[in-house]
Every structure is written in structure tokens, then in C-alpha cells.
Design a protein around this motif. Structure first.
Motif, PDB file in Angstrom:
ATOM      1  N   ARG A   1     -69.771 -20.346  48.524  1.00 31.36           N
ATOM      2  CA  ARG A   1     -69.053 -20.087  49.768  1.00 31.36           C
ATOM      3  C   ARG A   1     -67.550 -20.041  49.512  1.00 31.36           C
ATOM      4  NH1 ARG A   1     -72.674 -24.458  52.979  1.00 31.36           N
ATOM      5  NH2 ARG A   1     -74.658 -23.443  52.540  1.00 31.36           N
ATOM      6  N   GLU A   2     -66.827 -19.364  50.411  1.00 32.05           N
ATOM      7  CA  GLU A   2     -65.376 -19.263  50.278  1.00 32.05           C
ATOM      8  C   GLU A   2     -64.708 -20.278  51.183  1.00 32.05           C
ATOM      9  OE1 GLU A   2     -63.508 -15.377  49.923  1.00 32.05           O
ATOM     10  OE2 GLU A   2     -65.521 -14.515  50.064  1.00 32.05           O
ATOM     11  N   ALA A   3     -63.844 -21.116  50.593  1.00 36.21           N
ATOM     12  CA  ALA A   3     -63.190 -22.173  51.353  1.00 36.21           C
ATOM     13  C   ALA A   3     -61.840 -22.512  50.745  1.00 36.21           C
ATOM     14  CB  ALA A   3     -64.067 -23.426  51.375  1.00 36.21           C
ATOM     15  N   ALA A   4     -60.945 -22.962  51.604  1.00 41.10           N
ATOM     16  CA  ALA A   4     -59.630 -23.446  51.173  1.00 41.10           C
ATOM     17  C   ALA A   4     -59.297 -24.668  52.026  1.00 41.10           C
ATOM     18  CB  ALA A   4     -58.570 -22.368  51.377  1.00 41.10           C
ATOM     19  N   PHE A   5     -58.475 -25.554  51.488  1.00 43.83           N
ATOM     20  CA  PHE A   5     -58.082 -26.760  52.209  1.00 43.83           C
ATOM     21  C   PHE A   5     -56.573 -26.834  52.357  1.00 43.83           C
ATOM     22  CE2 PHE A   5     -56.678 -31.211  52.232  1.00 43.83           C
ATOM     23  CZ  PHE A   5     -57.266 -31.605  53.418  1.00 43.83           C
ATOM     24  N   ILE A   6     -56.129 -27.215  53.552  1.00 47.38           N
ATOM     25  CA  ILE A   6     -54.711 -27.444  53.823  1.00 47.38           C
ATOM     26  C   ILE A   6     -54.584 -28.826  54.447  1.00 47.38           C
ATOM     27  CG2 ILE A   6     -52.684 -26.693  55.129  1.00 47.38           C
ATOM     28  CD1 ILE A   6     -53.977 -23.868  55.151  1.00 47.38           C
ATOM     29  N   PRO A   7     -53.880 -29.749  53.788  1.00 44.20           N
ATOM     30  CA  PRO A   7     -53.709 -31.061  54.403  1.00 44.20           C
ATOM     31  C   PRO A   7     -52.846 -30.954  55.657  1.00 44.20           C
ATOM     32  CG  PRO A   7     -52.555 -30.960  52.284  1.00 44.20           C
ATOM     33  CD  PRO A   7     -53.240 -29.643  52.491  1.00 44.20           C
ATOM     34  N   ALA A   8     -53.342 -31.485  56.761  1.00 46.50           N
ATOM     35  CA  ALA A   8     -52.603 -31.399  58.023  1.00 46.50           C
ATOM     36  C   ALA A   8     -53.122 -32.464  58.986  1.00 46.50           C
ATOM     37  CB  ALA A   8     -52.760 -30.016  58.641  1.00 46.50           C
ATOM     38  N   ASP A   9     -52.219 -32.924  59.832  1.00 47.00           N
ATOM     39  CA  ASP A   9     -52.539 -33.913  60.860  1.00 47.00           C
ATOM     40  C   ASP A   9     -52.336 -33.248  62.216  1.00 47.00           C
ATOM     41  OD1 ASP A   9     -52.561 -36.019  62.706  1.00 47.00           O
ATOM     42  OD2 ASP A   9     -51.540 -37.394  61.347  1.00 47.00           O
ATOM     43  N   VAL A  10     -53.397 -33.148  63.014  1.00 48.08           N
ATOM     44  CA  VAL A  10     -53.295 -32.447  64.293  1.00 48.08           C
ATOM     45  C   VAL A  10     -52.395 -33.168  65.295  1.00 48.08           C
ATOM     46  CG1 VAL A  10     -55.512 -31.278  64.074  1.00 48.08           C
ATOM     47  CG2 VAL A  10     -55.390 -33.467  65.270  1.00 48.08           C
ATOM     48  N   THR A  11     -52.040 -34.402  65.016  1.00 44.39           N
ATOM     49  CA  THR A  11     -51.148 -35.134  65.929  1.00 44.39           C
ATOM     50  C   THR A  11     -49.674 -34.885  65.622  1.00 44.39           C
ATOM     51  OG1 THR A  11     -51.075 -37.178  64.611  1.00 44.39           O
ATOM     52  CG2 THR A  11     -52.876 -36.955  66.224  1.00 44.39           C
ATOM     53  N   VAL A  12     -49.400 -34.126  64.559  1.00 43.71           N
ATOM     54  CA  VAL A  12     -48.018 -33.826  64.170  1.00 43.71           C
ATOM     55  C   VAL A  12     -47.744 -32.357  64.501  1.00 43.71           C
ATOM     56  CG1 VAL A  12     -46.358 -33.755  62.274  1.00 43.71           C
ATOM     57  CG2 VAL A  12     -48.094 -35.575  62.361  1.00 43.71           C
ATOM     58  N   GLU A  13     -46.952 -32.135  65.535  1.00 42.31           N
ATOM     59  CA  GLU A  13     -46.706 -30.783  66.044  1.00 42.31           C
ATOM     60  C   GLU A  13     -46.180 -29.839  64.970  1.00 42.31           C
ATOM     61  OE1 GLU A  13     -44.244 -28.536  69.603  1.00 42.31           O
ATOM     62  OE2 GLU A  13     -44.477 -30.706  69.686  1.00 42.31           O
ATOM     63  N   ALA A  14     -45.268 -30.303  64.136  1.00 38.76           N
ATOM     64  CA  ALA A  14     -44.696 -29.439  63.093  1.00 38.76           C
ATOM     65  C   ALA A  14     -45.771 -28.976  62.104  1.00 38.76           C
ATOM     66  CB  ALA A  14     -43.577 -30.168  62.360  1.00 38.76           C
ATOM     67  N   GLU A  15     -46.711 -29.849  61.784  1.00 42.75           N
ATOM     68  CA  GLU A  15     -47.777 -29.463  60.861  1.00 42.75           C
ATOM     69  C   GLU A  15     -48.701 -28.423  61.495  1.00 42.75           C
ATOM     70  OE1 GLU A  15     -49.804 -32.746  58.995  1.00 42.75           O
ATOM     71  OE2 GLU A  15     -47.913 -33.759  58.578  1.00 42.75           O
ATOM     72  N   MET A  16     -48.959 -28.560  62.778  1.00 41.49           N
ATOM     73  CA  MET A  16     -49.805 -27.584  63.463  1.00 41.49           C
ATOM     74  C   MET A  16     -49.090 -26.240  63.603  1.00 41.49           C
ATOM     75  SD  MET A  16     -52.769 -28.825  63.939  1.00 41.49           S
ATOM     76  CE  MET A  16     -52.440 -29.371  62.262  1.00 41.49           C
ATOM     77  N   ALA A  17     -47.787 -26.274  63.834  1.00 40.13           N
ATOM     78  CA  ALA A  17     -47.009 -25.036  63.918  1.00 40.13           C
ATOM     79  C   ALA A  17     -47.063 -24.310  62.575  1.00 40.13           C
ATOM     80  CB  ALA A  17     -45.585 -25.326  64.330  1.00 40.13           C
ATOM     81  N   GLU A  18     -46.930 -25.049  61.493  1.00 33.56           N
ATOM     82  CA  GLU A  18     -46.975 -24.440  60.166  1.00 33.56           C
ATOM     83  C   GLU A  18     -48.381 -23.911  59.863  1.00 33.56           C
ATOM     84  OE1 GLU A  18     -45.917 -25.357  55.557  1.00 33.56           O
ATOM     85  OE2 GLU A  18     -44.710 -26.176  57.158  1.00 33.56           O
ATOM     86  N   LEU A  19     -49.376 -24.672  60.217  1.00 33.27           N
ATOM     87  CA  LEU A  19     -50.758 -24.267  59.981  1.00 33.27           C
ATOM     88  C   LEU A  19     -51.095 -22.972  60.718  1.00 33.27           C
ATOM     89  CD1 LEU A  19     -53.410 -25.152  58.588  1.00 33.27           C
ATOM     90  CD2 LEU A  19     -53.951 -26.399  60.676  1.00 33.27           C
ATOM     91  N   SER A  20     -50.571 -22.830  61.909  1.00 34.60           N
ATOM     92  CA  SER A  20     -50.869 -21.639  62.717  1.00 34.60           C
ATOM     93  C   SER A  20     -49.910 -20.483  62.437  1.00 34.60           C
ATOM     94  CB  SER A  20     -50.816 -21.987  64.201  1.00 34.60           C
ATOM     95  OG  SER A  20     -49.482 -22.249  64.587  1.00 34.60           O
ATOM     96  N   GLY A  21     -48.918 -20.728  61.589  1.00 36.99           N
ATOM     97  CA  GLY A  21     -47.966 -19.666  61.271  1.00 36.99           C
ATOM     98  C   GLY A  21     -46.801 -19.579  62.244  1.00 36.99           C
ATOM     99  N   ARG A  22     -46.712 -20.497  63.208  1.00 43.74           N
ATOM    100  CA  ARG A  22     -45.604 -20.516  64.159  1.00 43.74           C
ATOM    101  C   ARG A  22     -44.616 -21.599  63.745  1.00 43.74           C
ATOM    102  NH1 ARG A  22     -48.058 -22.218  69.504  1.00 43.74           N
ATOM    103  NH2 ARG A  22     -48.367 -23.899  68.061  1.00 43.74           N
TER     104      ARG A  22
END
Length: 80
Positions: free
Chosen positions: A58-79
Motif C-alpha cells: 500500500r502507498e502511505a506517508a506520515f507527517i507528524p502533527a497535532d490537531v490541537t495546534v492551529e499552525a500545524e494544521m495550517a501547514e498540513l492543509s497547505g494554508r
């Protein structure tokens, strides 16, 4: 398991992917043909899950991120 035509070649982001429902979702969705991007706080668990998924083709990738940290979610979503 039969691969889903609906999910084939889709890329799906899953948060909380290293345990519980998130992990189950990652395993099921990737089994149905989607490429998965896994996000969670635990890097070791995330890397291990990616290795497990890749070991069965299967194809998979991992990105460490905490959904409670707005900046990390912005980066994860490309915003930024």
C-alpha cells in the motif's frame, strides 16, 4: 479484500492515524486502493504504521502533527 473503484488513486488524509479508529481507517482505506497521508503526534508509531502498510503493497506517508495546534494544521492543509 476487493479494491474500491471509488477510492482507487485517491489521496486521503487521516488524522489520529496511529491508534484506534484512525489506525483502523488507515488500514481499511488503504486496502481499498487509496493512497493515505497519516497525521498524528507519535512519529515512531506513524513511521511503524507506514512500514506495515508498505510491506503489504500500500502507498502511505506520515507527517507528524497535532490537531490541537492551529499552525500545524495550517501547514498540513497547505494554508500558511
Amino acid at each position: 479484500m476487493v479494491r474500491s473503484i471509488r477510492l482507487a488513486e485517491k489521496v486521503i488524509l487521516i488524522t489520529g492515524a496511529t491508534s484506534g479508529i484512525g489506525r483502523a481507517a488507515a488500514e481499511r482505506i488503504s486496502a481499498e486502493g487509496a493512497k493515505v497521508v497519516l497525521a498524528a503526534r507519535g512519529k515512531e508509531a506513524g513511521d511503524a504504521l507506514v512500514a506495515d502498510l508498505r510491506a503489504v503493497g500500500r502507498e502511505a506517508a506520515f507527517i507528524p502533527a497535532d490537531v490541537t495546534v492551529e499552525a500545524e494544521m495550517a501547514e498540513l492543509s497547505g494554508r500558511r
